[in-house]
Design an enzyme around this catalytic site. Structure first.
Site, PDB file in Angstrom:
ATOM      1  N   GLU A   1       0.880  -1.179   0.000  1.00 39.55           N
ATOM      2  CA  GLU A   1       0.000   0.000   0.000  1.00 39.55           C
ATOM      3  C   GLU A   1       0.909   1.218   0.000  1.00 39.55           C
ATOM      4  OE1 GLU A   1      -3.200   0.126  -0.223  1.00 39.55           O
ATOM      5  OE2 GLU A   1      -3.796  -1.936   0.193  1.00 39.55           O
TER       6      GLU A   1
ATOM      7  N   CYS B   1      -2.392   9.590   2.032  1.00 42.49           N
ATOM      8  CA  CYS B   1      -2.013   8.873   0.808  1.00 42.49           C
ATOM      9  C   CYS B   1      -3.055   9.066  -0.282  1.00 42.49           C
ATOM     10  CB  CYS B   1      -1.804   7.395   1.092  1.00 42.49           C
ATOM     11  SG  CYS B   1      -3.215   6.594   1.868  1.00 42.49           S
TER      12      CYS B   1
HETATM   13  P1  NDP Z   1       7.974   5.163   4.837  1.00 41.16           P
HETATM   14  O1  NDP Z   1       7.967   4.426   3.556  1.00 41.16           O
HETATM   15  O2  NDP Z   1       9.105   6.079   5.129  1.00 41.16           O
HETATM   16  O3  NDP Z   1       7.901   4.144   6.076  1.00 41.16           O
HETATM   17  C1  NDP Z   1       6.856   3.204   6.218  1.00 41.16           C
HETATM   18  C2  NDP Z   1       7.269   2.171   7.264  1.00 41.16           C
HETATM   19  O4  NDP Z   1       8.346   1.388   6.763  1.00 41.16           O
HETATM   20  C3  NDP Z   1       7.742   2.766   8.574  1.00 41.16           C
HETATM   21  O5  NDP Z   1       7.286   1.973   9.650  1.00 41.16           O
HETATM   22  C4  NDP Z   1       9.235   2.687   8.421  1.00 41.16           C
HETATM   23  O6  NDP Z   1       9.910   2.667   9.650  1.00 41.16           O
HETATM   24  C5  NDP Z   1       9.386   1.354   7.741  1.00 41.16           C
HETATM   25  N1  NDP Z   1      10.678   1.161   7.062  1.00 41.16           N
HETATM   26  C6  NDP Z   1      11.577   2.092   6.655  1.00 41.16           C
HETATM   27  N2  NDP Z   1      12.623   1.505   6.031  1.00 41.16           N
HETATM   28  C7  NDP Z   1      12.389   0.175   6.051  1.00 41.16           C
HETATM   29  C8  NDP Z   1      13.091  -0.966   5.553  1.00 41.16           C
HETATM   30  N3  NDP Z   1      14.248  -0.848   4.909  1.00 41.16           N
HETATM   31  N4  NDP Z   1      12.547  -2.189   5.753  1.00 41.16           N
HETATM   32  C9  NDP Z   1      11.355  -2.330   6.386  1.00 41.16           C
HETATM   33  N5  NDP Z   1      10.646  -1.283   6.874  1.00 41.16           N
HETATM   34  C10 NDP Z   1      11.143  -0.053   6.708  1.00 41.16           C
HETATM   35  O7  NDP Z   1       6.578   5.915   4.867  1.00 41.16           O
HETATM   36  P2  NDP Z   1       6.075   6.997   5.864  1.00 41.16           P
HETATM   37  O8  NDP Z   1       6.025   6.410   7.238  1.00 41.16           O
HETATM   38  O9  NDP Z   1       6.838   8.249   5.647  1.00 41.16           O
HETATM   39  O10 NDP Z   1       4.563   7.174   5.370  1.00 41.16           O
HETATM   40  C11 NDP Z   1       4.188   8.024   4.332  1.00 41.16           C
HETATM   41  C12 NDP Z   1       3.984   7.267   3.042  1.00 41.16           C
HETATM   42  O11 NDP Z   1       3.005   6.252   3.244  1.00 41.16           O
HETATM   43  C13 NDP Z   1       3.436   8.133   1.932  1.00 41.16           C
HETATM   44  O12 NDP Z   1       4.079   7.830   0.723  1.00 41.16           O
HETATM   45  C14 NDP Z   1       1.967   7.730   1.869  1.00 41.16           C
HETATM   46  O13 NDP Z   1       1.363   7.986   0.618  1.00 41.16           O
HETATM   47  C15 NDP Z   1       2.051   6.284   2.188  1.00 41.16           C
HETATM   48  N6  NDP Z   1       0.775   5.774   2.647  1.00 41.16           N
HETATM   49  C16 NDP Z   1       0.079   4.897   1.851  1.00 41.16           C
HETATM   50  C17 NDP Z   1      -1.163   4.450   2.251  1.00 41.16           C
HETATM   51  C18 NDP Z   1      -1.923   3.460   1.423  1.00 41.16           C
HETATM   52  O14 NDP Z   1      -2.835   2.838   1.963  1.00 41.16           O
HETATM   53  N7  NDP Z   1      -1.626   3.253   0.163  1.00 41.16           N
HETATM   54  C19 NDP Z   1      -1.779   4.902   3.498  1.00 41.16           C
HETATM   55  C20 NDP Z   1      -0.965   5.782   4.253  1.00 41.16           C
HETATM   56  C21 NDP Z   1       0.271   6.197   3.817  1.00 41.16           C
HETATM   57  P3  NDP Z   1      10.538   4.024  10.244  1.00 41.16           P
HETATM   58  O15 NDP Z   1       9.420   5.036  10.270  1.00 41.16           O
HETATM   59  O16 NDP Z   1      10.959   3.585  11.582  1.00 41.16           O
HETATM   60  O17 NDP Z   1      11.640   4.420   9.305  1.00 41.16           O
END
Ligand code: NDP
Length: 517
Positions: free
Chosen positions: A256, A290
């Site tokens: 997602e 998102c």
């Molecule tokens: P990120 O992609 O930065 O992070 C998402 C999650 O992945 C966090 O828990 C993060 O941890 C974790 N993460 C980071 N690096 C890794 C890795 N290498 N391996 C595994 N996990 C990892 O997204 P954001 O948190 O900044 O969220 C915003 C984004 O989410 C936007 O692009 C938005 O559009 C999208 N989004 C999509 C939705 C949908 O349903 N399609 C709904 C809501 C948001 P940590 O934060 O600790 O780095």
């Protein structure tokens, strides 16, 4: 007890729910509005993650063994617990994520409604059923059921820290899986609170939903921990990394990801309603949505009226952290630089900034971005092509709805979109041709509040679906069973079949299928 003392208690309980697994380091979560520490959380290393997943697999057996009714009863208890503590959780969401309390209530309410739907519909969507065995196996009974995958690893973002992960957690649990959830490093207290609430509401299956906290490495460890599937919600760049990590162990993934959603405003649209929806869709939650509206394509017939109405409405907005604020601070400070770059690039490429923008007043204090509306933005600029994820909106004049659709679809993303039109048939036709997983007509974001509708994207917005029957099936594997009811005089799948069996079969197939041209 004062609110502050109460919040400390909540956070202590939440922290306690993730401290059962030994770790050597911790990190702080801070309130984006004030910088105050919300809580201290462990950085779970690969060993701690593996230990949690092992416990989850043991719990998964018990949880699956409860059957649909036993799980429904416990999921109902969980939603009751959340509903009774709605304000308590909303206060924590307000503190840790920054959004207004009222928006937190809305988000949690949606999550609770999804929990109810998932629990109530799991048996019908997934339970054992007989299917027609068909011509070639007419002497057999055929059964289909959808079985849980064991443990689901859920990795979530910070922007809707309850609703977004619950779209996976609720459906995965209802389907009979245990869940290990890794919340964003920006919202660990909310994740830990959700797990603590589960332990309190469902003590006899407490390990069926656990939380691990930390940074990207903790998420990567969850990808490598042997779970049945990773449900990832986050940005497309991180999604690619998660997929690459999951590929090492052939762990399936649900993606997602982000979006660049467009709204189409047609000649006969209700312009005031469209402007109201565009402003809400673009600016609520500080644009950190998102499925938020980032681009509007308005036909020449309504463009001037639409721009005037949006401008008037946007001037009423005021970011802040008080009760009257319309939206809060940017949850992740680094996102402010992305928004500033998109606005600055657009302005230097000739875009008109009619509200907000790049001057110092437009960033009204540490951590906030003013509502910004951009006109005449070149289609190749970052503000049109990349996810901005801030309180900004581009409005572009187009000839007609067809041109609007073509521009709306001209993106690598494909999460959602909206259409404002006075014609039901035209709007439905445009909606079907919009390259996105979800489209709402004469409203924005509504599909997210309909539990029966699947939620997910195409292209760079990801694949797989949460919510609805598809969302339940996402966390299962289909299991097919046949049972021979009686033996046929000749069995074509036996070395002892008579020599003429194949000829007889060919004759039957010719009679049944050969007449179709
Ligand atoms: P990120 O992609 O930065 O992070 C998402 C999650 O992945 C966090 O828990 C993060 O941890 C974790 N993460 C980071 N690096 C890794 C890795 N290498 N391996 C595994 N996990 C990892 O997204 P954001 O948190 O900044 O969220 C915003 C984004 O989410 C936007 O692009 C938005 O559009 C999208 N989004 C999509 C939705 C949908 O349903 N399609 C709904 C809501 C948001 P940590 O934060 O600790 O780095």
């Amino acid at each position: 007890m004062s609110l502050a003392e109460e919040m400390d208690t909540v956070t202590d309980v939440a922290a306690g729910s993730v401290e059962r697994h030994a770790t050597s380091s911790t990190f702080e979560s801070t309130a984006p509005a004030t910088g105050a520490v919300v809580g201290m959380f462990p950085v779970h290393d690969p060993d701690a993650v593996a230990e949690t997943v092992t416990q989850a697999f043991a719990a998964a057996e018990l949880w699956a063994g409860l059957g649909f009714d036993g799980r429904r009863q416990r999921l109902d208890a969980y939603r009751g617990y959340l509903a009774r503590r709605l304000h308590e959780l909303a206060d924590l969401v307000h503190r840790e994520n920054g959004k207004p309390h009222a928006d937190a209530i809305l988000e949690i309410s949606l999550a609770i409604d999804h929990l109810a739907w998932a629990a109530g519909h799991a048996r019908k969507a997934l339970g054992p059923r007989r299917v027609r065995a068909g011509l070639l196996a007419a002497n057999h009974a055929a059964y289909l059921e959808y079985q849980p995958l064991g443990v689901i690893g859920v990795i979530g973002p910070w922007n809707y820290p309850v609703f977004t992960p619950m779209g996976s957690i609720a459906y995965a649990l209802a389907a009979g899986n245990a869940v290990v959830f890794k919340p964003s490093e920006y919202t660990p207290a909310i994740g830990a609170w959700l797990a603590a609430a589960w332990r309190a509401a469902v003590p006899d299956a407490a390990d069926a939903f656990q939380v691990v906290t930390g940074f990207g490495d903790t998420g990567a460890a969850l990808c490598r921990a042997g779970v049945g599937k990773i449900a990832f919600t986050g940005s497309a760049p991180t999604g690619r990394k998660v997929m690459a990590t999951c590929a090492e162990t052939l762990t399936p993934v649900l993606m997602e990801l982000g979006g660049k959603d467009a709204m189409i405003v047609d000649d006969d649209a209700d312009v005031v309603a469209a402007a109201d929806a565009a402003v809400w869709g673009a600016m609520s939650n500080g644009g950190q949505t998102c499925i938020g509206v980032e681009r509007v394509y308005a036909t020449a017939a309504v463009y001037d009226r639409f721009v005037a109405e949006v401008t008037a409405q946007v001037r009423e907005l005021r970011p802040g952290s008080d009760d009257e604020a319309t939206y809060g601070p940017m949850t992740m400070p680094s996102q402010i630089d992305v928004v500033r770059r998109h606005v600055t690039d657009a302005a230097s490429a000739g875009a008109r900034v009619i509200t907000g923008g790049t001057d110092p007043d437009a960033f009204p204090g540490e951590g906030y971005v003013a509502p910004t509306v951009l006109l005449d933005v070149p289609e190749d600029s970052a503000a049109i092509r990349e996810e901005t994820f801030g309180p900004t909106l581009t409005i572009t004049k187009v000839r007609d709805a067809e041109e609007a659709l073509q521009r709306a679809n001209d993106t690598s993303y494909g999460l959602a979109g909206s259409i404002f039109s006075g014609s039901k048939s035209k709007a439905l036709d445009l909606a079907r041709r919009m390259r996105s997983g979800m489209t709402s007509i004469n409203s924005v974001l509504t599909f997210a509040s309909v539990p029966a509708l699947p939620f997910g994207g195409v292209g760079d917005s990801g694949f797989g679906r949460i919510h609805g029957e598809d969302g339940l099936k996402e966390f299962t594997r289909a299991k097919a069973i046949t049972r021979q009811r009686f033996a046929l005089p000749t069995n074509p799948m036996s070395f002892r079949r008579p020599a003429n069996t194949a000829d007889q079969l060919a004759r039957i197939i010719g009679m049944v299928h050969g007449r179709h041209r």
